[in-house]
Design a protein around this motif. Sequence first.
Motif, PDB file in Angstrom:
ATOM      1  N   LEU A  64      29.405  34.621  68.680  1.00 54.24           N
ATOM      2  CA  LEU A  64      28.001  34.305  68.408  1.00 54.24           C
ATOM      3  C   LEU A  64      27.488  35.077  67.203  1.00 54.24           C
ATOM      4  O   LEU A  64      26.696  34.555  66.402  1.00 54.24           O
ATOM      5  CB  LEU A  64      27.145  34.613  69.641  1.00 54.24           C
ATOM      6  CG  LEU A  64      27.516  33.885  70.930  1.00 54.24           C
ATOM      7  CD1 LEU A  64      26.590  34.318  72.063  1.00 54.24           C
ATOM      8  CD2 LEU A  64      27.467  32.374  70.736  1.00 54.24           C
ATOM      9  N   GLU A  65      27.940  36.322  67.071  1.00 54.46           N
ATOM     10  CA  GLU A  65      27.506  37.127  65.931  1.00 54.46           C
ATOM     11  C   GLU A  65      28.079  36.575  64.625  1.00 54.46           C
ATOM     12  O   GLU A  65      27.415  36.639  63.583  1.00 54.46           O
ATOM     13  CB  GLU A  65      27.917  38.591  66.122  1.00 54.46           C
ATOM     14  CG  GLU A  65      27.253  39.276  67.308  1.00 54.46           C
ATOM     15  CD  GLU A  65      25.753  39.422  67.160  1.00 54.46           C
ATOM     16  OE1 GLU A  65      25.230  39.226  66.048  1.00 54.46           O
ATOM     17  OE2 GLU A  65      25.100  39.741  68.170  1.00 54.46           O
ATOM     18  N   TYR A  66      29.308  36.057  64.657  1.00 50.99           N
ATOM     19  CA  TYR A  66      29.854  35.402  63.467  1.00 50.99           C
ATOM     20  C   TYR A  66      28.915  34.269  63.020  1.00 50.99           C
ATOM     21  O   TYR A  66      28.606  34.134  61.835  1.00 50.99           O
ATOM     22  CB  TYR A  66      31.232  34.802  63.763  1.00 50.99           C
ATOM     23  CG  TYR A  66      32.398  35.756  63.776  1.00 50.99           C
ATOM     24  CD1 TYR A  66      32.588  36.695  62.765  1.00 50.99           C
ATOM     25  CD2 TYR A  66      33.358  35.686  64.795  1.00 50.99           C
ATOM     26  CE1 TYR A  66      33.677  37.550  62.781  1.00 50.99           C
ATOM     27  CE2 TYR A  66      34.454  36.529  64.814  1.00 50.99           C
ATOM     28  CZ  TYR A  66      34.610  37.469  63.809  1.00 50.99           C
ATOM     29  OH  TYR A  66      35.694  38.316  63.817  1.00 50.99           O
ATOM     30  N   LEU A  67      28.491  33.457  63.968  1.00 53.80           N
ATOM     31  CA  LEU A  67      27.624  32.326  63.656  1.00 53.80           C
ATOM     32  C   LEU A  67      26.308  32.791  63.056  1.00 53.80           C
ATOM     33  O   LEU A  67      25.888  32.318  61.984  1.00 53.80           O
ATOM     34  CB  LEU A  67      27.378  31.501  64.922  1.00 53.80           C
ATOM     35  CG  LEU A  67      26.321  30.391  64.824  1.00 53.80           C
ATOM     36  CD1 LEU A  67      26.713  29.353  63.774  1.00 53.80           C
ATOM     37  CD2 LEU A  67      26.123  29.730  66.193  1.00 53.80           C
ATOM     38  N   GLU A  68      25.644  33.705  63.723  1.00 49.61           N
ATOM     39  CA  GLU A  68      24.354  34.182  63.238  1.00 49.61           C
ATOM     40  C   GLU A  68      24.501  34.870  61.886  1.00 49.61           C
ATOM     41  O   GLU A  68      23.703  34.637  60.959  1.00 49.61           O
ATOM     42  CB  GLU A  68      23.727  35.139  64.248  1.00 49.61           C
ATOM     43  CG  GLU A  68      23.270  34.470  65.523  1.00 49.61           C
ATOM     44  CD  GLU A  68      22.501  35.417  66.425  1.00 49.61           C
ATOM     45  OE1 GLU A  68      21.649  34.929  67.185  1.00 49.61           O
ATOM     46  OE2 GLU A  68      22.733  36.644  66.364  1.00 49.61           O
ATOM     47  N   ALA A  69      25.497  35.722  61.773  1.00 53.14           N
ATOM     48  CA  ALA A  69      25.671  36.473  60.530  1.00 53.14           C
ATOM     49  C   ALA A  69      25.940  35.544  59.355  1.00 53.14           C
ATOM     50  O   ALA A  69      25.358  35.706  58.270  1.00 53.14           O
ATOM     51  CB  ALA A  69      26.808  37.484  60.679  1.00 53.14           C
ATOM     52  N   GLN A  70      26.805  34.567  59.536  1.00 54.83           N
ATOM     53  CA  GLN A  70      27.105  33.664  58.428  1.00 54.83           C
ATOM     54  C   GLN A  70      25.861  32.894  57.987  1.00 54.83           C
ATOM     55  O   GLN A  70      25.599  32.740  56.785  1.00 54.83           O
ATOM     56  CB  GLN A  70      28.224  32.688  58.810  1.00 54.83           C
ATOM     57  CG  GLN A  70      29.595  33.323  58.952  1.00 54.83           C
ATOM     58  CD  GLN A  70      30.224  33.695  57.608  1.00 54.83           C
ATOM     59  OE1 GLN A  70      29.530  33.936  56.619  1.00 54.83           O
ATOM     60  NE2 GLN A  70      31.544  33.769  57.569  1.00 54.83           N
ATOM     61  N   PHE A  71      25.078  32.427  58.941  1.00 59.45           N
ATOM     62  CA  PHE A  71      23.866  31.695  58.579  1.00 59.45           C
ATOM     63  C   PHE A  71      22.900  32.570  57.789  1.00 59.45           C
ATOM     64  O   PHE A  71      22.422  32.194  56.708  1.00 59.45           O
ATOM     65  CB  PHE A  71      23.180  31.146  59.831  1.00 59.45           C
ATOM     66  CG  PHE A  71      21.803  30.587  59.550  1.00 59.45           C
ATOM     67  CD1 PHE A  71      21.644  29.476  58.742  1.00 59.45           C
ATOM     68  CD2 PHE A  71      20.679  31.194  60.087  1.00 59.45           C
ATOM     69  CE1 PHE A  71      20.366  28.968  58.468  1.00 59.45           C
ATOM     70  CE2 PHE A  71      19.407  30.702  59.822  1.00 59.45           C
ATOM     71  CZ  PHE A  71      19.251  29.580  59.013  1.00 59.45           C
ATOM     72  N   TYR A  72      22.627  33.762  58.302  1.00 57.74           N
ATOM     73  CA  TYR A  72      21.637  34.619  57.654  1.00 57.74           C
ATOM     74  C   TYR A  72      22.140  35.183  56.325  1.00 57.74           C
ATOM     75  O   TYR A  72      21.374  35.273  55.358  1.00 57.74           O
ATOM     76  CB  TYR A  72      21.250  35.763  58.588  1.00 57.74           C
ATOM     77  CG  TYR A  72      20.348  35.360  59.713  1.00 57.74           C
ATOM     78  CD1 TYR A  72      19.065  34.899  59.469  1.00 57.74           C
ATOM     79  CD2 TYR A  72      20.770  35.455  61.038  1.00 57.74           C
ATOM     80  CE1 TYR A  72      18.233  34.521  60.507  1.00 57.74           C
ATOM     81  CE2 TYR A  72      19.943  35.088  62.085  1.00 57.74           C
ATOM     82  CZ  TYR A  72      18.671  34.613  61.813  1.00 57.74           C
ATOM     83  OH  TYR A  72      17.850  34.245  62.841  1.00 57.74           O
ATOM     84  N   VAL A  73      23.396  35.570  56.285  1.00 59.47           N
ATOM     85  CA  VAL A  73      23.914  36.153  55.047  1.00 59.47           C
ATOM     86  C   VAL A  73      23.945  35.094  53.943  1.00 59.47           C
ATOM     87  O   VAL A  73      23.582  35.371  52.786  1.00 59.47           O
ATOM     88  CB  VAL A  73      25.307  36.777  55.269  1.00 59.47           C
ATOM     89  CG1 VAL A  73      25.920  37.222  53.953  1.00 59.47           C
ATOM     90  CG2 VAL A  73      25.201  37.971  56.213  1.00 59.47           C
ATOM     91  N   TYR A  74      24.358  33.871  54.279  1.00 60.62           N
ATOM     92  CA  TYR A  74      24.304  32.803  53.286  1.00 60.62           C
ATOM     93  C   TYR A  74      22.863  32.539  52.852  1.00 60.62           C
ATOM     94  O   TYR A  74      22.575  32.397  51.649  1.00 60.62           O
ATOM     95  CB  TYR A  74      24.917  31.511  53.841  1.00 60.62           C
ATOM     96  CG  TYR A  74      26.367  31.318  53.502  1.00 60.62           C
ATOM     97  CD1 TYR A  74      26.764  31.036  52.194  1.00 60.62           C
ATOM     98  CD2 TYR A  74      27.352  31.403  54.483  1.00 60.62           C
ATOM     99  CE1 TYR A  74      28.098  30.860  51.876  1.00 60.62           C
ATOM    100  CE2 TYR A  74      28.696  31.221  54.174  1.00 60.62           C
ATOM    101  CZ  TYR A  74      29.059  30.949  52.871  1.00 60.62           C
ATOM    102  OH  TYR A  74      30.386  30.778  52.554  1.00 60.62           O
ATOM    103  N   ALA A  75      21.948  32.439  53.805  1.00 56.41           N
ATOM    104  CA  ALA A  75      20.555  32.133  53.471  1.00 56.41           C
ATOM    105  C   ALA A  75      19.942  33.211  52.585  1.00 56.41           C
ATOM    106  O   ALA A  75      19.143  32.919  51.692  1.00 56.41           O
ATOM    107  CB  ALA A  75      19.737  31.977  54.748  1.00 56.41           C
ATOM    108  N   ALA A  76      20.304  34.472  52.826  1.00 52.42           N
ATOM    109  CA  ALA A  76      19.714  35.583  52.084  1.00 52.42           C
ATOM    110  C   ALA A  76      20.380  35.819  50.739  1.00 52.42           C
ATOM    111  O   ALA A  76      19.716  36.223  49.777  1.00 52.42           O
ATOM    112  CB  ALA A  76      19.784  36.865  52.923  1.00 52.42           C
ATOM    113  N   SER A  77      21.700  35.585  50.650  1.00 49.46           N
ATOM    114  CA  SER A  77      22.427  35.993  49.452  1.00 49.46           C
ATOM    115  C   SER A  77      23.187  34.878  48.757  1.00 49.46           C
ATOM    116  O   SER A  77      23.596  35.036  47.601  1.00 49.46           O
ATOM    117  CB  SER A  77      23.430  37.099  49.815  1.00 49.46           C
ATOM    118  OG  SER A  77      24.487  36.572  50.607  1.00 49.46           O
TER     119      SER A  77
END
Length: 319
Positions: A64-77
């Motif tokens: 679940l953390e992989y999913l959340e992290a990928q979404f947010y990191v892509y959106a932010a950076s």
Amino acid sequence: MPDDQKIIEVFEAREGRRASRRDMFRGFAAASAAAGGFVLANKSSPVAAQSVSDGDILNFALNLEYLEAQFYVYAASGAGLPESLLSGTGTRGQATGGRRVNFTDPAVAAYAREIAADEQAHVAFLRGALGSAAVAQPAIDISANPNGAFSTAARAAGLIGPGQSFDPYASDENFLLAAYIFEDVGVTAYKGASPLVSNKTFLEAAAGILAVEAYHASLVRTTLYAKGMQTPALIDASIAISNARDSLDGSSDLDQGLTTSQMSGGTASNIAPLDANGLAYSRSPGQVLNIVYLNNMAVTGGGFFPNGVNGTLRMSAAN
């Protein structure tokens, strides 16, 4: 200083603060194994009854953390997690479709950067705690494709019509609605898994992540609600997403949108979705997978995880 450099520095600073904590976990696991005590594969009474170990639970959380992290990191950076955080046991997959959001609200942009750093730190922390037992990142769909997970979820909620797409990266508001899908599910997942964790050290770590996910969920819900005061369609969308999640995870009506309820002196927001006792509610791993797989049947993949998650806990519930 360019925004990309700022994001990198935030990630590096938070990673440094958490490095000593991950070292503690590795030392604890090694000492316990040497003493013949707890190891990740060991099963205590509530866990053994379901043939699930603490390691299984942490790996479920890691997916679940992989999913959340990928979404947010892509959106932010505009870029995903580093390759060093993606390997492990099971089938390694790619996160597809992510891209940077051109935020117009500086506050939302700042929130995105903060949450991205937190979620990347969660991935690194859980991988450090699990060591060689950590699962690899599975295939993850965070695209805006018409048949992708976000569009399928939005279509199920009635936010878009057949053949249309929902782009979570198109605007601040779309980003917040996409984040809303994840954050509430993350809180209920950690709450539901907590009784299954037998080791107090791991339980404390799970409680710490639960608290952070609750902060994130509250931040997203508060921001959506505030924007919804000017654009009521956002509050309506939160209710639709809530109803869609409820249609997937069983017959109980647990999920709650941002609707206001009448209180003495006026109306009250619904920032914290709670049960009748004022407590956060729980979801089982199977119910969580119902939502992220976007399927109310017992399946082993779909939705945001096209090929399923890695690890022992990978089948959704039959609802």
